[in-house]
Design a protein around this motif. Structure first.
Motif, PDB file in Angstrom:
ATOM      1  N   MET A 138      17.472  -1.857   7.804  1.00  0.00           N
ATOM      2  CA  MET A 138      18.289  -3.057   7.689  1.00  0.00           C
ATOM      3  C   MET A 138      19.768  -2.682   7.663  1.00  0.00           C
ATOM      4  N   HIS A 139      20.117  -1.773   6.771  1.00  0.00           N
ATOM      5  CA  HIS A 139      21.506  -1.360   6.608  1.00  0.00           C
ATOM      6  C   HIS A 139      22.047  -0.723   7.886  1.00  0.00           C
ATOM      7  N   GLU A 140      21.209   0.091   8.537  1.00  0.00           N
ATOM      8  CA  GLU A 140      21.639   0.771   9.759  1.00  0.00           C
ATOM      9  C   GLU A 140      21.900  -0.226  10.882  1.00  0.00           C
ATOM     10  N   ASP A 141      21.038  -1.241  10.977  1.00  0.00           N
ATOM     11  CA  ASP A 141      21.218  -2.256  12.015  1.00  0.00           C
ATOM     12  C   ASP A 141      22.548  -2.972  11.836  1.00  0.00           C
ATOM     13  N   LEU A 142      22.878  -3.293  10.597  1.00  0.00           N
ATOM     14  CA  LEU A 142      24.130  -3.983  10.298  1.00  0.00           C
ATOM     15  C   LEU A 142      25.314  -3.109  10.709  1.00  0.00           C
ATOM     16  N   ALA A 143      25.259  -1.833  10.323  1.00  0.00           N
ATOM     17  CA  ALA A 143      26.340  -0.909  10.657  1.00  0.00           C
ATOM     18  C   ALA A 143      26.478  -0.781  12.169  1.00  0.00           C
ATOM     19  N   ARG A 144      25.336  -0.698  12.854  1.00  0.00           N
ATOM     20  CA  ARG A 144      25.365  -0.554  14.312  1.00  0.00           C
ATOM     21  C   ARG A 144      25.965  -1.807  14.956  1.00  0.00           C
ATOM     22  N   ALA A 145      25.593  -2.962  14.442  1.00  0.00           N
ATOM     23  CA  ALA A 145      26.106  -4.220  14.982  1.00  0.00           C
ATOM     24  C   ALA A 145      27.616  -4.308  14.797  1.00  0.00           C
ATOM     25  N   GLN A 146      28.085  -3.916  13.610  1.00  0.00           N
ATOM     26  CA  GLN A 146      29.526  -3.949  13.353  1.00  0.00           C
ATOM     27  C   GLN A 146      30.267  -2.983  14.262  1.00  0.00           C
ATOM     28  N   MET A 147      29.693  -1.808  14.450  1.00  0.00           N
ATOM     29  CA  MET A 147      30.338  -0.811  15.298  1.00  0.00           C
ATOM     30  C   MET A 147      30.449  -1.303  16.735  1.00  0.00           C
ATOM     31  N   SER A 148      29.376  -1.880  17.260  1.00  0.00           N
ATOM     32  CA  SER A 148      29.426  -2.343  18.648  1.00  0.00           C
ATOM     33  C   SER A 148      30.374  -3.531  18.783  1.00  0.00           C
ATOM     34  N   ALA A 149      30.463  -4.360  17.745  1.00  0.00           N
ATOM     35  CA  ALA A 149      31.399  -5.483  17.781  1.00  0.00           C
ATOM     36  C   ALA A 149      32.833  -4.962  17.817  1.00  0.00           C
ATOM     37  N   ARG A 150      33.102  -3.965  16.984  1.00  0.00           N
ATOM     38  CA  ARG A 150      34.451  -3.395  16.938  1.00  0.00           C
ATOM     39  C   ARG A 150      34.805  -2.717  18.254  1.00  0.00           C
ATOM     40  N   LEU A 151      33.807  -2.062  18.839  1.00  0.00           N
ATOM     41  CA  LEU A 151      34.017  -1.399  20.116  1.00  0.00           C
ATOM     42  C   LEU A 151      34.363  -2.441  21.182  1.00  0.00           C
ATOM     43  N   GLY A 152      33.635  -3.543  21.170  1.00  0.00           N
ATOM     44  CA  GLY A 152      33.899  -4.622  22.127  1.00  0.00           C
ATOM     45  C   GLY A 152      35.297  -5.173  21.960  1.00  0.00           C
ATOM     46  N   GLU A 153      35.716  -5.377  20.708  1.00  0.00           N
ATOM     47  CA  GLU A 153      37.061  -5.888  20.440  1.00  0.00           C
ATOM     48  C   GLU A 153      38.109  -4.921  20.957  1.00  0.00           C
ATOM     49  N   ALA A 154      37.898  -3.630  20.709  1.00  0.00           N
ATOM     50  CA  ALA A 154      38.854  -2.618  21.152  1.00  0.00           C
ATOM     51  C   ALA A 154      38.968  -2.624  22.675  1.00  0.00           C
ATOM     52  N   GLN A 155      37.827  -2.756  23.357  1.00  0.00           N
ATOM     53  CA  GLN A 155      37.845  -2.774  24.820  1.00  0.00           C
ATOM     54  C   GLN A 155      38.576  -4.006  25.340  1.00  0.00           C
ATOM     55  N   GLN A 156      38.359  -5.161  24.693  1.00  0.00           N
ATOM     56  CA  GLN A 156      39.049  -6.385  25.111  1.00  0.00           C
ATOM     57  C   GLN A 156      40.555  -6.237  24.929  1.00  0.00           C
TER      58      GLN A 156
END
Length: 51
Positions: free
Chosen positions: A1-19
């Protein structure tokens, strides 16, 4: 559960950085093309004056 949340946040941040990066690149490209247009206009003027 915790890992999924961390992974989701990381990919969201990565997407924001790319935008952000994409936006900055587009802004820089617009600035460059505006400068190029001005230079071309000035060159045409100089040629017109020289003739």
């Amino acid at each position: 559960m915790h890992e999924d949340l961390a992974r989701a946040q990381m990919s969201a941040r990565l997407g924001e950085a790319q935008q952000l990066r994409r936006g900055r690149q587009q802004a820089a490209a617009r600035r460059l093309s505006r400068k190029a247009e001005q230079a071309a206009r000035q060159a045409r003027l100089a040629l017109a004056r020289a003739n």
